[in-house]
Design a protein around this motif. Sequence first.
Motif, PDB file in Angstrom:
ATOM      1  N   UNK A 244       0.692  -1.163   0.071  1.00 57.85           N
ATOM      2  CA  UNK A 244      -0.033  -0.204  -0.060  1.00 57.85           C
ATOM      3  C   UNK A 244       0.751   1.407   0.129  1.00 57.85           C
ATOM      4  N   UNK A 245       2.005   1.175   0.853  1.00 56.96           N
ATOM      5  CA  UNK A 245       2.770   2.387   0.987  1.00 56.96           C
ATOM      6  C   UNK A 245       3.487   2.495  -0.326  1.00 56.96           C
ATOM      7  N   UNK A 246       3.869   1.636  -0.979  1.00 60.05           N
ATOM      8  CA  UNK A 246       4.592   1.671  -2.337  1.00 60.05           C
ATOM      9  C   UNK A 246       3.917   1.757  -3.541  1.00 60.05           C
ATOM     10  N   UNK A 247       2.618   1.620  -3.346  1.00 60.82           N
ATOM     11  CA  UNK A 247       1.543   1.868  -4.595  1.00 60.82           C
ATOM     12  C   UNK A 247       1.846   0.598  -5.602  1.00 60.82           C
ATOM     13  N   UNK A 248       2.089  -0.551  -4.903  1.00 60.96           N
ATOM     14  CA  UNK A 248       2.268  -1.855  -5.774  1.00 60.96           C
ATOM     15  C   UNK A 248       1.400  -3.007  -5.219  1.00 60.96           C
ATOM     16  N   UNK A 249       1.535  -4.205  -5.867  1.00 64.86           N
ATOM     17  CA  UNK A 249       1.017  -5.404  -4.884  1.00 64.86           C
ATOM     18  C   UNK A 249       1.746  -6.318  -4.910  1.00 64.86           C
ATOM     19  N   UNK A 250       1.301  -7.516  -3.972  1.00 60.45           N
ATOM     20  CA  UNK A 250       2.198  -8.425  -3.637  1.00 60.45           C
ATOM     21  C   UNK A 250       3.034  -9.194  -4.784  1.00 60.45           C
ATOM     22  N   UNK A 251       2.569  -9.521  -5.964  1.00 52.72           N
ATOM     23  CA  UNK A 251       3.391 -10.100  -7.057  1.00 52.72           C
ATOM     24  C   UNK A 251       4.580  -9.279  -7.542  1.00 52.72           C
ATOM     25  N   UNK A 252       4.213  -7.973  -7.322  1.00 53.42           N
ATOM     26  CA  UNK A 252       5.263  -7.174  -8.244  1.00 53.42           C
ATOM     27  C   UNK A 252       6.313  -6.442  -7.128  1.00 53.42           C
ATOM     28  N   UNK A 253       6.078  -6.602  -5.682  1.00 50.75           N
ATOM     29  CA  UNK A 253       6.693  -5.776  -4.795  1.00 50.75           C
ATOM     30  C   UNK A 253       8.036  -6.188  -4.608  1.00 50.75           C
ATOM     31  N   UNK A 254       8.641  -7.529  -4.786  1.00 49.78           N
ATOM     32  CA  UNK A 254       9.817  -7.967  -5.066  1.00 49.78           C
ATOM     33  C   UNK A 254      10.667  -7.644  -3.596  1.00 49.78           C
ATOM     34  N   UNK A 255      11.864  -6.827  -3.830  1.00 51.88           N
ATOM     35  CA  UNK A 255      12.727  -6.701  -2.721  1.00 51.88           C
ATOM     36  C   UNK A 255      12.051  -5.666  -2.019  1.00 51.88           C
ATOM     37  N   UNK A 256      11.088  -4.963  -2.137  1.00 53.26           N
ATOM     38  CA  UNK A 256      10.485  -4.096  -1.276  1.00 53.26           C
ATOM     39  C   UNK A 256      10.075  -4.584  -0.044  1.00 53.26           C
ATOM     40  N   UNK A 257       9.700  -6.087  -0.268  1.00 54.88           N
ATOM     41  CA  UNK A 257       9.271  -6.667   1.067  1.00 54.88           C
ATOM     42  C   UNK A 257      10.432  -7.345   1.931  1.00 54.88           C
ATOM     43  N   UNK A 258      10.044  -7.461   3.120  1.00 53.03           N
ATOM     44  CA  UNK A 258      11.150  -7.723   4.295  1.00 53.03           C
ATOM     45  C   UNK A 258      11.504  -9.348   3.850  1.00 53.03           C
ATOM     46  N   UNK A 259      12.769  -9.773   3.853  1.00 56.72           N
ATOM     47  CA  UNK A 259      13.214 -11.039   3.284  1.00 56.72           C
ATOM     48  C   UNK A 259      12.912 -12.263   4.285  1.00 56.72           C
ATOM     49  N   UNK A 260      12.521 -11.911   5.471  1.00 58.14           N
ATOM     50  CA  UNK A 260      11.922 -13.147   6.491  1.00 58.14           C
ATOM     51  C   UNK A 260      11.016 -12.353   7.346  1.00 58.14           C
ATOM     52  N   UNK A 261      10.818 -13.379   8.451  1.00 54.25           N
ATOM     53  CA  UNK A 261       9.956 -12.837   9.618  1.00 54.25           C
ATOM     54  C   UNK A 261      10.615 -12.729  11.043  1.00 54.25           C
ATOM     55  N   UNK A 262      11.862 -11.999  10.840  1.00 56.72           N
ATOM     56  CA  UNK A 262      12.524 -12.026  12.079  1.00 56.72           C
ATOM     57  C   UNK A 262      12.265 -10.808  13.057  1.00 56.72           C
ATOM     58  N   UNK A 263      11.676  -9.688  12.484  1.00 57.52           N
ATOM     59  CA  UNK A 263      11.313  -8.383  13.282  1.00 57.52           C
ATOM     60  C   UNK A 263      10.150  -8.510  14.016  1.00 57.52           C
ATOM     61  N   UNK A 264      10.231  -9.555  14.858  1.00 55.78           N
ATOM     62  CA  UNK A 264       9.174  -9.651  16.021  1.00 55.78           C
ATOM     63  C   UNK A 264       9.776  -9.566  17.357  1.00 55.78           C
ATOM     64  N   UNK A 265       9.183  -9.399  18.458  1.00 54.09           N
ATOM     65  CA  UNK A 265       9.457  -9.486  19.660  1.00 54.09           C
ATOM     66  C   UNK A 265      10.025 -10.929  20.010  1.00 54.09           C
TER      67      UNK A 265
END
Length: 302
Positions: A244-265
């Motif tokens: 939403x922030x980058x005005x794209x969708x999941x299929x095209x987001x690529x490297x805009x998305x985080x590479x893993x799910x490590x940023x949790x408590x």
Amino acid sequence: MLCARMSYVELHANSAFSFLRGASFPEQLAQVAAELEMPALGLLDRNGVYGSQRFSVAAREQKVRPIIGAELTMEDGSVLPVLVASRLGYANLCSLLTQAHLRSNVKGECAVKWEELPDFAQGLITLFGSGSAGCQPAVFGSLPKTSLTLVCQSDHTVRQAAGQSRLAACAPQSSEDRAQCLIDAFGRENVYVEIQRHFLRGEDRINRALVDLASKFRLALIATNGVQYAKPSGRQVLDVFTCIREHTHLDLAGKLLTQNAERHLKSDAEMCAIFRDLPDANFPSKTSVTNFPNMQFRTGTR
């Protein structure tokens, strides 16, 4: 983080009040922190303290001490995390944010000027590192990224004058210049080098540079996880927010998305294991969470 002496305290978390940069509400962060038996939690939302009231109330209900702060977007686009160490610090943080937002022509955006920092540095602690989401690490020219004893007024006045002249020209320069800028503004005892490990390519090289910088400037290391969601499942929500922030969708987001799910408590045991080779990257004993202000917020409307 002190694996042997006190439980790990996460000092750099974003909530959903970091618009489209955090995936969990403050109440969810407080609840998971309590489940992990974390004695305190620091909430640093982007460019505001919008979630402070809800976070403070929820954390106290969960017997978790709330620590307030913010990620400041600087005029050059870098991000500077700061923590409130006193009631004066909270007032100074709000003043910085207010001035920056009043200058902005775009709702929700703001830019803090480097030369403003010395005037509002009292009562604030800053983290220097690569932990802020979506920003280049400090060692490559961006600054995304604590003792709590305030300096006496005379020392602050001298440092303020030195800091203003240096900060006016330091923003485009090297990470070493920026570290000195922050030391001039906040005082060496209030500047910490922040390191994070999310198991990403190139991360070790960045952290080695930060460790060397901490040694050169005699700054303490502090380990955080740059939390953006309470539990690993929150990564999926954050991916949607990123699109939403980058005005794209999941299929095209690529490297805009985080590479893993490590940023949790993460628990004390997890963080100790991740940083077992850097025992100095701890939550310093002299900055006991009991020294942070016991901020109180009204629960109802005025």
